[in-house]
Design an enzyme around this catalytic site. Structure first.
Site, PDB file in Angstrom:
ATOM      1  N   LYS A   1       0.858  -1.112  -0.084  1.00 10.35           N
ATOM      2  CA  LYS A   1       0.049  -0.093  -0.008  1.00 10.35           C
ATOM      3  C   LYS A   1       0.849   1.172   0.104  1.00 10.35           C
ATOM      4  CE  LYS A   1      -1.656   1.674   4.060  1.00 10.35           C
ATOM      5  NZ  LYS A   1      -1.632   2.906   4.541  1.00 10.35           N
ATOM      6  N   ASN A   2       1.881   1.222   0.803  1.00  7.74           N
ATOM      7  CA  ASN A   2       2.546   2.738   1.074  1.00  7.74           C
ATOM      8  C   ASN A   2       3.544   2.733   0.050  1.00  7.74           C
ATOM      9  OD1 ASN A   2       1.079   3.209   3.066  1.00  7.74           O
ATOM     10  ND2 ASN A   2       2.282   2.578   4.758  1.00  7.74           N
TER      11      ASN A   2
ATOM     12  N   ARG B   1      -8.993  -0.661   3.851  1.00 10.11           N
ATOM     13  CA  ARG B   1      -8.171   0.420   3.392  1.00 10.11           C
ATOM     14  C   ARG B   1      -6.712  -0.073   3.117  1.00 10.11           C
ATOM     15  NH1 ARG B   1      -6.915   4.522   7.418  1.00 10.11           N
ATOM     16  NH2 ARG B   1      -5.482   4.864   5.917  1.00 10.11           N
TER      17      ARG B   1
ATOM     18  N   ARG C   1       0.154  13.704  14.338  1.00  9.18           N
ATOM     19  CA  ARG C   1       0.404  13.947  12.797  1.00  9.18           C
ATOM     20  C   ARG C   1       0.494  15.365  12.357  1.00  9.18           C
ATOM     21  NH1 ARG C   1      -2.073   8.449   9.868  1.00  9.18           N
ATOM     22  NH2 ARG C   1       0.114   8.500   8.996  1.00  9.18           N
TER      23      ARG C   1
ATOM     24  N   CYS D   1      -5.578   7.356   9.519  1.00  8.52           N
ATOM     25  CA  CYS D   1      -5.732   6.759  10.715  1.00  8.52           C
ATOM     26  C   CYS D   1      -5.543   7.701  11.975  1.00  8.52           C
ATOM     27  CB  CYS D   1      -4.649   5.485  10.759  1.00  8.52           C
ATOM     28  SG  CYS D   1      -5.260   4.347   9.889  1.00  8.52           S
TER      29      CYS D   1
ATOM     30  N   ASP E   1       4.048  -0.080  12.116  1.00  6.13           N
ATOM     31  CA  ASP E   1       2.799  -0.731  11.686  1.00  6.13           C
ATOM     32  C   ASP E   1       2.676  -1.985  12.090  1.00  6.13           C
ATOM     33  OD1 ASP E   1       2.250   1.566  10.499  1.00  6.13           O
ATOM     34  OD2 ASP E   1       2.930   1.154   8.287  1.00  6.13           O
TER      35      ASP E   1
HETATM   36  N1  EPU Z   1       6.050  14.397  11.669  1.00  7.77           N
HETATM   37  C1  EPU Z   1       6.186  15.735  12.043  1.00  7.77           C
HETATM   38  N2  EPU Z   1       5.857  16.725  11.068  1.00  7.77           N
HETATM   39  C2  EPU Z   1       5.460  16.424   9.888  1.00  7.77           C
HETATM   40  C3  EPU Z   1       5.230  15.072   9.343  1.00  7.77           C
HETATM   41  C4  EPU Z   1       5.568  14.016  10.368  1.00  7.77           C
HETATM   42  O1  EPU Z   1       6.714  16.006  12.984  1.00  7.77           O
HETATM   43  O2  EPU Z   1       5.302  17.455   9.205  1.00  7.77           O
HETATM   44  C5  EPU Z   1       6.478  13.338  12.395  1.00  7.77           C
HETATM   45  C6  EPU Z   1       5.093  12.485  12.855  1.00  7.77           C
HETATM   46  O3  EPU Z   1       4.505  13.149  13.922  1.00  7.77           O
HETATM   47  C7  EPU Z   1       5.686  10.935  13.481  1.00  7.77           C
HETATM   48  C8  EPU Z   1       7.019  10.979  12.638  1.00  7.77           C
HETATM   49  O4  EPU Z   1       7.247  12.336  11.776  1.00  7.77           O
HETATM   50  O5  EPU Z   1       6.267  11.361  14.744  1.00  7.77           O
HETATM   51  C9  EPU Z   1       7.027   9.975  11.595  1.00  7.77           C
HETATM   52  O6  EPU Z   1       5.784   9.745  10.991  1.00  7.77           O
HETATM   53  P1  EPU Z   1       5.764  10.076   9.182  1.00  7.77           P
HETATM   54  O7  EPU Z   1       5.536  11.253   8.577  1.00  7.77           O
HETATM   55  O8  EPU Z   1       6.970   9.134   8.845  1.00  7.77           O
HETATM   56  O9  EPU Z   1       4.533   9.195   8.985  1.00  7.77           O
HETATM   57  P2  EPU Z   1       3.876   9.265   7.873  1.00  7.77           P
HETATM   58  O10 EPU Z   1       4.697   9.377   6.740  1.00  7.77           O
HETATM   59  O11 EPU Z   1       2.590  10.118   7.849  1.00  7.77           O
HETATM   60  C10 EPU Z   1       4.075   6.640   7.041  1.00  7.77           C
HETATM   61  C11 EPU Z   1       2.971   5.768   6.979  1.00  7.77           C
HETATM   62  C12 EPU Z   1       2.657   5.085   7.872  1.00  7.77           C
HETATM   63  C13 EPU Z   1       3.580   4.621   8.976  1.00  7.77           C
HETATM   64  C14 EPU Z   1       4.667   5.565   9.206  1.00  7.77           C
HETATM   65  C15 EPU Z   1       5.844   5.387  10.147  1.00  7.77           C
HETATM   66  C16 EPU Z   1       2.186   6.207   4.375  1.00  7.77           C
HETATM   67  C17 EPU Z   1       1.074   6.660   3.625  1.00  7.77           C
HETATM   68  N3  EPU Z   1       2.110   5.997   5.723  1.00  7.77           N
HETATM   69  O12 EPU Z   1       3.244   7.612   7.828  1.00  7.77           O
HETATM   70  O13 EPU Z   1       1.710   4.196   7.681  1.00  7.77           O
HETATM   71  O14 EPU Z   1       3.040   4.220  10.093  1.00  7.77           O
HETATM   72  O15 EPU Z   1       5.329   6.105   8.087  1.00  7.77           O
HETATM   73  O16 EPU Z   1       6.514   4.339   9.309  1.00  7.77           O
HETATM   74  O17 EPU Z   1       3.318   5.832   3.983  1.00  7.77           O
HETATM   75  C18 EPU Z   1      -0.304   2.705   7.627  1.00  7.77           C
HETATM   76  O18 EPU Z   1       0.153   2.425   6.583  1.00  7.77           O
HETATM   77  O19 EPU Z   1      -1.178   2.337   8.294  1.00  7.77           O
HETATM   78  C19 EPU Z   1       0.365   3.833   8.145  1.00  7.77           C
HETATM   79  C20 EPU Z   1       0.069   4.572   9.020  1.00  7.77           C
END
Ligand code: EPU
Length: 438
Positions: A26-27, A406, A126, A121, A312
């Site tokens: 998915k990701n 999802r 976030r 989620c 995850d």
């Molecule tokens: N963060 C910030 N500022 C930002 C963005 C992120 O501080 O502007 C922080 C977040 O709060 C968190 C950390 O950075 O503490 C890492 O979060 P990340 O941004 O990596 O998460 P994401 O990119 O929103 C992706 C996956 C998630 C997975 C996480 C961690 C996708 C679409 N989503 O999320 O997947 O848990 O990386 O590996 O790629 C899922 O598939 O169910 C899922 C939630």
């Protein structure tokens, strides 16, 4: 109507057997769909998992004026031409956090993008601060309105050098894609290193991008022209989270289970944790065989950015730890809301104490009993499926369409094929999930 799963538990017996095939990630797929905005011609995407998140991402592109043709299951042709909108349709984008990765390509190509605060989620705050910082560093102005963001770079984006205070996956991908069409060189330091990022970079490079270092903490992107998909085929990598979840399921409920079509190199932390718990695992090239252990040992889990233990897989792993003999700790370091589901496991009979929002103490081994469950997020949803299979009696998992669907393609058919007693049904939405299932 909402979808439920009705699962008859095995009460700890190990009745599953056979082979389960892992679907496309998915990701990875979501980012490849977003990346089509970087192309001047048609891009062919294959191995796309047919799940509601990818379908929604295609809907979003179509709604913005892109052309999306579904050739056959998992195969799509996407073409972004003149007239493509720069506003991410709020009604669609709001329902999916991953929609935010579209902002990078749209802004880089059209010099403007607006988007709502994205949903997804409920696993923590976030924030979007790193996105805002990044846009500004690349020369754009960001206006934050009540519930939307408007980003403009009238003269186009320019390459920038930035250090991410958090190793964010979507931030890394967004700016890696933005850098492809920016003027000059972009350097992302403390970049996330998840394999989906290198997979995306490899495809973009095949199509004309100049990205070096994806998969390491420093990614350098030399900006250039729109990419071409001519003669190229994107093939989605296997979903490592799905593979890891099936491994955990096998360890709990099978004598022997084969997990096919996976990349074991992406699952090292998970395999290591399971082996520490005494689970016999045999690793082949694209398959992993998991066998049952006479006794599961407690282990301490700490989630970490890749290559560490994935957040995850934290919920499925916690289910496993409820069946270990002794005390384990689970430390969720990435998202502060990602242990909320433990309350439901406790209601099933698990002994879990929350030490603070990030840390839980799991005391095993406890017998789990079937219940009515409502998953707070997609990954906890699959953890509930695993818990329901292990439990004694029947469990009913609610909100399958807004959580499990999802991220997991056709999961009940694949689970049924290895022996799980699982049925899907439609019910009227219900308010109270606190009562035990019959
Ligand atoms: N963060 C910030 N500022 C930002 C963005 C992120 O501080 O502007 C922080 C977040 O709060 C968190 C950390 O950075 O503490 C890492 O979060 P990340 O941004 O990596 O998460 P994401 O990119 O929103 C992706 C996956 C998630 C997975 C996480 C961690 C996708 C679409 N989503 O999320 O997947 O848990 O990386 O590996 O790629 C899922 O598939 O169910 C899922 C939630």
């Amino acid at each position: 109507m909402s979808n439920i799963f009705v699962i008859k538990g095995f009460g700890g017996e190990r009745r599953l057997h056979g082979t389960v095939k892992v679907a496309g990630a998915k990701n990875a797929a979501l980012k490849a769909i977003a990346a089509t905005v970087l192309f001047r011609d048609t891009v062919t995407l294959t191995g796309i998992p047919e799940i509601s998140d990818t379908l929604r991402m295609f809907d979003l592109l179509s709604d913005m004026g892109g052309e999306v043709v579904n050739i056959k299951k998992g195969k799509y042709e996407v073409s972004i031409q003149r007239g493509f909108a720069t506003e991410l349709t709020p009604a669609i984008a709001k329902r999916m956090r991953a929609s935010v990765v579209l902002t990078g390509p749209v802004l880089a190509r059209y010099g403007k993008v607006s988007f709502p605060h994205p949903g997804g989620c409920v696993i923590g705050a976030r924030p979007l601060d790193l996105f805002v910082d990044g846009f500004e560093k690349m020369g754009a102005t960001v206006t934050i309105k009540e519930d939307s963001y408007v980003v403009e770079a009238k003269d186009g984006l320019k390459g920038a050098n930035f250090f991410l205070k958090n190793q964010s996956v979507t931030v890394t991908e967004t700016f890696m894609m933005a850098g492809v069409l920016a003027k000059g060189t972009t350097i992302i330091k403390n970049a996330a290193m998840e394999p989906e990022i290198a997979h995306l970079a490899n495809f973009l490079n095949e199509c004309g991008a100049k990205i070096i270092g994806a998969g390491t903490p420093t990614i350098t992107i030399r900006g250039g022209k729109l990419l071409t998909g001519k003669g190229r085929l994107y093939k989605t990598m296997p979903d490592r989270i799905e593979a890891g979840s099936f491994l955990i399921l096998g360890a709990l409920a099978a004598r022997e289970l084969h997990i096919a079509n996976c990349d074991p190199a992406h699952l090292e932390a998970t395999i290591e944790a399971l082996r520490s718990a005494g689970i016999p695992i045999e690793v082949k090239k694209t398959e992993i065989i998991v066998r049952s252990a006479s006794r599961i040992l407690p282990v301490d889990i700490k989630t970490h950015e890749y290559p560490g233990f994935p957040t995850d897989l934290q919920a499925p792993m916690t289910v496993l730890l409820t069946q270990a003999d002794g005390e384990s700790t689970v430390f969720e370091t990435i998202f502060e809301g990602r242990l909320n589901y433990t309350e439901s496991l406790s209601a099933m009979g698990a002994s879990i104490t929350m030490m603070d929002p990030h840390r839980a103490l799991v005391r095993g081994k406890t017998e789990l009993r079937g219940r009515k469950l409502e998953s707070p997020d997609l990954r906890a949803g699959l953890a509930f499926v695993i818990a329901a299979i292990v439990a004694k009696g029947e469990s009913v998992i609610h909100n399958v369409d807004t959580t499990i669907d999802r991220g997991y393609e056709d999961v009940e058919h694949r689970l049924r094929a290895i022996g799980v007693e699982i049925e899907r049904a439609k019910v009227l939405p219900e308010a109270n999930y606190g009562e035990p299932a019959k």
